[in-house]
Design an enzyme around this catalytic site. Sequence first.
Site, PDB file in Angstrom:
ATOM      1  CB  SER A   1      76.773  48.129  67.760  1.00 18.15           C
ATOM      2  OG  SER A   1      75.544  47.565  68.055  1.00 18.15           O
TER       3      SER A   1
ATOM      4  CB  VAL B   1      84.585  45.990  60.521  1.00 15.52           C
ATOM      5  CG1 VAL B   1      84.962  44.606  59.991  1.00 15.52           C
ATOM      6  CG2 VAL B   1      83.255  46.234  60.900  1.00 15.52           C
ATOM      7  CD  GLU B   2      81.617  50.602  62.416  1.00 10.75           C
ATOM      8  OE1 GLU B   2      80.508  51.190  63.050  1.00 10.75           O
ATOM      9  OE2 GLU B   2      81.606  50.816  61.199  1.00 10.75           O
TER      10      GLU B   2
ATOM     11  CG  HIS C   1      68.422  39.122  71.545  1.00  9.05           C
ATOM     12  ND1 HIS C   1      69.228  40.353  70.650  1.00  9.05           N
ATOM     13  CD2 HIS C   1      68.245  39.766  72.640  1.00  9.05           C
ATOM     14  CE1 HIS C   1      69.626  41.019  71.726  1.00  9.05           C
ATOM     15  NE2 HIS C   1      68.961  40.913  72.890  1.00  9.05           N
TER      16      HIS C   1
ATOM     17  CB  CYS D   1      44.427  27.872  72.016  1.00  7.96           C
ATOM     18  SG  CYS D   1      45.594  29.144  71.586  1.00  7.96           S
TER      19      CYS D   1
ATOM     20  CD  GLN E   1      74.094  41.491  71.421  1.00  9.64           C
ATOM     21  OE1 GLN E   1      73.673  42.463  71.399  1.00  9.64           O
ATOM     22  NE2 GLN E   1      75.405  41.560  71.114  1.00  9.64           N
ATOM     23  CG  ASN E   2      74.086  37.083  66.051  1.00  7.38           C
ATOM     24  OD1 ASN E   2      73.664  38.301  65.812  1.00  7.38           O
ATOM     25  ND2 ASN E   2      75.189  36.679  65.373  1.00  7.38           N
ATOM     26  CB  VAL E   3      67.201  35.365  66.082  1.00  7.69           C
ATOM     27  CG1 VAL E   3      67.074  36.299  67.251  1.00  7.69           C
ATOM     28  CG2 VAL E   3      67.311  36.060  64.616  1.00  7.69           C
ATOM     29  CG  ASP E   4      72.515  33.832  62.844  1.00  8.79           C
ATOM     30  OD1 ASP E   4      72.797  33.015  63.739  1.00  8.79           O
ATOM     31  OD2 ASP E   4      73.141  34.901  62.550  1.00  8.79           O
TER      32      ASP E   4
HETATM   33  P1  NAD Z   1      74.650  45.492  65.252  1.00 11.80           P
HETATM   34  O1  NAD Z   1      73.961  45.450  63.826  1.00 11.80           O
HETATM   35  O2  NAD Z   1      74.179  46.589  66.027  1.00 11.80           O
HETATM   36  O3  NAD Z   1      76.083  45.724  65.321  1.00 11.80           O
HETATM   37  C1  NAD Z   1      76.825  44.806  64.332  1.00 11.80           C
HETATM   38  C2  NAD Z   1      78.246  45.163  64.674  1.00 11.80           C
HETATM   39  O4  NAD Z   1      78.971  44.323  63.893  1.00 11.80           O
HETATM   40  C3  NAD Z   1      78.754  46.569  64.235  1.00 11.80           C
HETATM   41  O5  NAD Z   1      79.541  46.954  65.394  1.00 11.80           O
HETATM   42  C4  NAD Z   1      79.860  46.225  63.182  1.00 11.80           C
HETATM   43  O6  NAD Z   1      80.810  47.314  63.145  1.00 11.80           O
HETATM   44  C5  NAD Z   1      80.197  44.913  63.158  1.00 11.80           C
HETATM   45  N1  NAD Z   1      80.707  44.117  62.014  1.00 11.80           N
HETATM   46  C6  NAD Z   1      80.134  44.163  60.829  1.00 11.80           C
HETATM   47  N2  NAD Z   1      80.454  43.273  59.803  1.00 11.80           N
HETATM   48  C7  NAD Z   1      81.527  42.670  60.710  1.00 11.80           C
HETATM   49  C8  NAD Z   1      82.415  41.750  60.498  1.00 11.80           C
HETATM   50  N3  NAD Z   1      82.492  41.053  59.313  1.00 11.80           N
HETATM   51  N4  NAD Z   1      83.149  41.267  61.581  1.00 11.80           N
HETATM   52  C9  NAD Z   1      83.414  41.705  62.726  1.00 11.80           C
HETATM   53  N5  NAD Z   1      82.431  42.691  62.858  1.00 11.80           N
HETATM   54  C10 NAD Z   1      81.615  43.365  61.960  1.00 11.80           C
HETATM   55  O7  NAD Z   1      74.250  44.092  65.936  1.00 11.80           O
HETATM   56  P2  NAD Z   1      74.162  43.516  67.153  1.00 11.80           P
HETATM   57  O8  NAD Z   1      75.043  44.256  68.203  1.00 11.80           O
HETATM   58  O9  NAD Z   1      73.887  42.254  67.440  1.00 11.80           O
HETATM   59  O10 NAD Z   1      72.481  44.269  67.710  1.00 11.80           O
HETATM   60  C11 NAD Z   1      71.631  44.319  66.840  1.00 11.80           C
HETATM   61  C12 NAD Z   1      70.295  43.273  67.134  1.00 11.80           C
HETATM   62  O11 NAD Z   1      69.798  42.980  65.854  1.00 11.80           O
HETATM   63  C13 NAD Z   1      70.678  42.109  68.059  1.00 11.80           C
HETATM   64  O12 NAD Z   1      70.078  42.416  69.159  1.00 11.80           O
HETATM   65  C14 NAD Z   1      70.138  40.781  67.141  1.00 11.80           C
HETATM   66  O13 NAD Z   1      69.236  40.245  68.156  1.00 11.80           O
HETATM   67  C15 NAD Z   1      69.545  41.625  65.978  1.00 11.80           C
HETATM   68  N6  NAD Z   1      69.989  40.954  64.800  1.00 11.80           N
HETATM   69  C16 NAD Z   1      70.459  39.496  64.591  1.00 11.80           C
HETATM   70  C17 NAD Z   1      70.759  39.292  63.361  1.00 11.80           C
HETATM   71  C18 NAD Z   1      71.404  37.562  63.111  1.00 11.80           C
HETATM   72  O14 NAD Z   1      70.562  36.987  63.846  1.00 11.80           O
HETATM   73  N7  NAD Z   1      72.308  37.349  62.227  1.00 11.80           N
HETATM   74  C19 NAD Z   1      70.910  40.133  62.206  1.00 11.80           C
HETATM   75  C20 NAD Z   1      70.712  41.476  62.394  1.00 11.80           C
HETATM   76  C21 NAD Z   1      70.036  41.983  63.694  1.00 11.80           C
HETATM   77 ZN    ZN Z   2      47.928  28.445  71.655  1.00 12.56          ZN
END
Ligand code: NAD
Ligand code: ZN
Length: 251
Positions: free
Chosen positions: A193, A218-219, A116, A154, A98-101
Amino acid sequence: MLERAARLLASSRSAIAFTGAGISAESGVPTFRDRDGLWKNYKAEELATSEAFRKNPKLVWDFYRWRMRLILKARPNPAHYALAELERLGLLKAVITQNVDDLHREAGSRNVIELHGNIFRVRCTSCSYRENLKESDTLEEFLSMEGLPKCPECGSLLRPDVVWFGEPLPREALERAFELAERADLVLVIGTSGVVYPAAYIPYIVKENGGKVVEINVERSGITPIADVFIRGKAGEVLPRIVELVKEVVV
Ligand code: NAD
Ligand code: ZN
């Protein structure tokens, strides 16, 4: 718990990983729900929407350029590298993120499905123009640009090629992810989460089809109730240990 996770993984045939912002937290990329996920007192949920972009594209672009700079400085952490290694060992079919990084790819993972989008890609709000700023080497120029970025084809406004709250997910990526989940006999759920749908269906699909769910967080999360193994801990500490244990079992 670690041993059990390693044994399950070593005996799996079609394991996948499902990752969220938590896997990148140790790389210095704040999750949206972190307190330092706030930018100029705005919540990400207020800025990562098409409505915010319509109302104030400059504000949203400033936010995304800030995030791009922040993510550019971030390096993959041991958790990203551990997943890349599992793929090389033939024990992981894909990383669905789900990360975009872009950090999974930076760490060497090959089969990465981005549900995402990707923060380094832009797309036109009117035509089908798309660009990967990292690949086309225009990132620096883009980040230092004053004003709003326009489509070279465009002239319309460009937007980040990410999925905003309330928007549908890219169909092809979602279909591939669901197919992998249906066939998977194990899913590693890491740092999510598990409350953002439809992405969060993935572990449920694996479970329904008889696969195991191994979670590292972590939780507790929305996925924990269906986890066969829940390991409480930081992804960057737990995953490399699992890989070490898996190697002892496999070789
Ligand atoms: P979230 O922020 O909802 O949840 C993060 C989860 O990671 C939590 O459950 C937390 O307990 C856990 N966590 C935190 N630190 C940790 C660690 N060191 N090790 C293991 N677990 C850890 O993130 P989500 O569920 O990905 O949803 C948020 C939305 O925001 C996503 O759809 C995403 O697209 C976007 N987002 C992306 C990035 C990125 O690309 N890095 C960053 C922030 C948000
Ligand atoms: Zn265009």
